[in-house]
Every structure is written in C-alpha cells, then in structure tokens.
Design a protein around this motif. Structure first.
Motif, mmCIF file in Angstrom:
data_model
loop_
_atom_site.group_PDB
_atom_site.id
_atom_site.type_symbol
_atom_site.label_atom_id
_atom_site.label_comp_id
_atom_site.label_asym_id
_atom_site.label_seq_id
_atom_site.Cartn_x
_atom_site.Cartn_y
_atom_site.Cartn_z
ATOM 1 N N ARG A 1 0.818 -1.209 0.000
ATOM 2 C CA ARG A 1 0.000 0.000 0.000
ATOM 3 C C ARG A 1 0.853 1.261 0.000
ATOM 4 N NH1 ARG A 1 -4.761 -1.385 4.444
ATOM 5 N NH2 ARG A 1 -5.721 -3.131 3.290
ATOM 6 N N THR A 2 2.000 1.207 0.649
ATOM 7 C CA THR A 2 2.880 2.377 0.682
ATOM 8 C C THR A 2 3.332 2.756 -0.720
ATOM 9 O OG1 THR A 2 3.658 1.811 2.903
ATOM 10 C CG2 THR A 2 5.035 3.289 1.609
ATOM 11 N N MET A 3 3.677 1.745 -1.511
ATOM 12 C CA MET A 3 4.082 2.010 -2.893
ATOM 13 C C MET A 3 2.917 2.559 -3.704
ATOM 14 S SD MET A 3 6.249 -1.475 -3.486
ATOM 15 C CE MET A 3 7.655 -1.880 -2.440
ATOM 16 N N LEU A 4 1.726 2.028 -3.467
ATOM 17 C CA LEU A 4 0.544 2.529 -4.166
ATOM 18 C C LEU A 4 0.285 3.988 -3.797
ATOM 19 C CD1 LEU A 4 -1.808 1.856 -6.047
ATOM 20 C CD2 LEU A 4 -3.108 1.126 -4.039
ATOM 21 N N LEU A 5 0.460 4.326 -2.522
ATOM 22 C CA LEU A 5 0.292 5.708 -2.086
ATOM 23 C C LEU A 5 1.323 6.613 -2.762
ATOM 24 C CD1 LEU A 5 -0.926 7.919 -0.293
ATOM 25 C CD2 LEU A 5 0.618 7.168 1.533
ATOM 26 N N ASP A 6 2.569 6.157 -2.825
ATOM 27 C CA ASP A 6 3.610 6.943 -3.491
ATOM 28 C C ASP A 6 3.239 7.226 -4.948
ATOM 29 O OD1 ASP A 6 5.234 7.224 -1.313
ATOM 30 O OD2 ASP A 6 6.656 5.658 -1.878
ATOM 31 N N LEU A 7 2.786 6.205 -5.650
ATOM 32 C CA LEU A 7 2.421 6.388 -7.054
ATOM 33 C C LEU A 7 1.234 7.341 -7.188
ATOM 34 C CD1 LEU A 7 2.862 2.752 -8.440
ATOM 35 C CD2 LEU A 7 4.277 4.762 -8.934
ATOM 36 N N ALA A 8 0.300 7.260 -6.244
ATOM 37 C CA ALA A 8 -0.817 8.206 -6.260
ATOM 38 C C ALA A 8 -0.322 9.633 -6.080
ATOM 39 C CB ALA A 8 -1.821 7.854 -5.165
ATOM 40 N N LEU A 9 0.665 9.819 -5.208
ATOM 41 C CA LEU A 9 1.219 11.152 -4.979
ATOM 42 C C LEU A 9 1.981 11.669 -6.192
ATOM 43 C CD1 LEU A 9 2.505 10.696 -1.310
ATOM 44 C CD2 LEU A 9 0.462 11.943 -2.064
ATOM 45 N N LEU A 10 2.489 10.764 -7.003
ATOM 46 C CA LEU A 10 3.186 11.170 -8.227
ATOM 47 C C LEU A 10 2.211 11.564 -9.326
ATOM 48 C CD1 LEU A 10 6.044 8.504 -8.562
ATOM 49 C CD2 LEU A 10 6.129 10.735 -7.466
ATOM 50 N N TYR A 11 1.100 10.829 -9.412
ATOM 51 C CA TYR A 11 0.224 10.995 -10.577
ATOM 52 C C TYR A 11 -0.995 11.875 -10.329
ATOM 53 C CZ TYR A 11 3.012 7.896 -13.352
ATOM 54 O OH TYR A 11 4.054 7.376 -14.070
ATOM 55 N N LEU A 12 -1.477 11.970 -9.108
ATOM 56 C CA LEU A 12 -2.628 12.839 -8.855
ATOM 57 C C LEU A 12 -2.340 14.307 -9.171
ATOM 58 C CD1 LEU A 12 -4.214 11.311 -5.616
ATOM 59 C CD2 LEU A 12 -5.163 11.328 -7.939
ATOM 60 N N PRO A 13 -1.176 14.859 -8.768
ATOM 61 C CA PRO A 13 -0.902 16.249 -9.153
ATOM 62 C C PRO A 13 -0.860 16.440 -10.669
ATOM 63 C CG PRO A 13 0.561 15.564 -7.385
ATOM 64 C CD PRO A 13 -0.137 14.332 -7.854
#
Length: 215
Positions: A125-137
């Motif tokens: 989940r941590t990696m998924l959160l990181d990717l979300a932080l990269l792509y949501l902006p």
C-alpha cells in the motif's frame, strides 16, 4: 516537430517507468535476472511503438519480452496483457490530448507496478500511495480547465496534506508539487506542448528521491 513530440513522449514514458521503481521503491534490492531485463526491454519496445512505422512488429517483440519477463511470475501476465492492449489503442485510436495523456499516465503507472513486483515479488500500500502522490498532481494539472475555479488548488493541497501526514512527503516536496502542477495547469492561457504533462510525474519522482535522500 511531430517526430520530436513522439520522441519526447517516449523519453518521458521511459523516465517515469524507471524513476520511482529504481530510485525509491526497490532501493538496493534489485535482482538483475533475465526476467527483469526482459521487462525493461518490453518497456523500451512499448515506447518505441510511438515512432516506428511497423509498430505491429515492435508490439509483437514487446509481447515476447513480456512473456519472458513473466516466467515464474505468472501473476504479471494479465498486467502485461493490459499494457499491450493500451499500447495498441494508443497507436490505432485518435484521442483528444487530455485523454491520451491520461491513458499514458495509466500505462506508465501499470508498468511501474510490473517492474516493482518483478524486483521485489510484492507490491504494498505504501508504494501505491507513493504512485498516487506522483500521478494525482499531474492529473489535476492536466484536467484543471474542467474543474471549478480554485478546485485544482484545493485538490493539490489535499494531496499534499495526505502525503505529509502519511510521512511520504515533506514540505519541500509539497512546495515542489504545487509549483510543478500549477506550471502545467491546463487552466493557464499559455498552453504547453501536450507531452509536457508526461514529465510531471518524473519530476515529482526525482523530487521525492532528493527530499528523502536528504531527510
């Protein structure tokens, strides 16, 4: 100019696929086996379909590399199949610029999941959160002109708050995220080249790496 745009898209795609998995997610836990190399070659082939005339041969080569990369990790096969279908759609279907960039974001994100799983044999989940932080902006910047006034800034602050309180971003990374997302915002009267949006997640990955490197 068309050739330059195609090369820019390919370079940004490759950069996205490599940056987060190798700089942050896997650390020193990389096992350079032939499966990982095959998956990296698949990524190059997928990027190459955008600027070669016989994209079907390049796609076939990508499928072969993907099959080799999935040996002993057969859970990757469905993800690889989706990658191939997305690439075929991008090459054969005409899409508005915003939708095309969105689809490429999804393709790059999926490729990173494949690479990380191939390296570590898990994805958390941590990696998924990181990717979300990269792509949501990047997505907020891309679709800002379809959002109500100030909604893009509010959403960016929410993303920054989540990253901060989950201890995945510091204030420097949040400030960088705001600068990057607002710089590429489609709400601006001055329109950037379409491929510019693809460099946003790459810049964010490098920014996260540098801020975490220095604590």
């Amino acid at each position: 100019m068309k050739k330059f745009n195609q090369n820019a898209y390919a370079a940004a795609f490759i950069g996205q696929v490599l940056a987060y998995p190798f700089l942050i997610a896997t650390g020193l836990q990389i096992s350079w086996n032939f499966q990982l190399i095959a998956l990296l070659l698949m990524t190059l082939c997928l990027a190459g379909t955008g600027f070669v005339k016989r994209y079907d041969l390049m796609l076939l080569l990508a499928a072969i590399m993907g099959l080799l990369g999935a040996i002993n990790q057969w859970l990757l096969l469905p993800l690889i199949a989706v990658q191939l279908v997305i690439t075929l759609l991008l090459r054969t279907q005409k899409m508005p610029s915003q939708w095309m960039n969105t689809v490429i974001f999804g393709q790059a994100l999926l490729a990173q999941v494949i690479i990380i799983y191939a390296c570590l044999h898990f994805f958390n989940r941590t990696m998924l959160l990181d990717l979300a932080l990269l792509y949501l902006p990047a997505l907020i910047g891309l679709w800002a002109n379809h959002l109500p006034k100030w909604a893009d800034l509010i959403l960016l602050l929410v993303v920054g708050a989540i990253g901060y309180f989950q201890q995945r971003m510091n204030l420097i990374a949040i400030a960088g995220m705001l600068v990057v997302a607002l710089a590429i915002s489609s709400r601006r009267s001055f329109k950037l080249p379409a491929y510019s949006y693809q460099f946003s997640p790459l810049i964010m990955a490098l920014l996260l790496y540098l801020t975490r490197l220095h604590g």
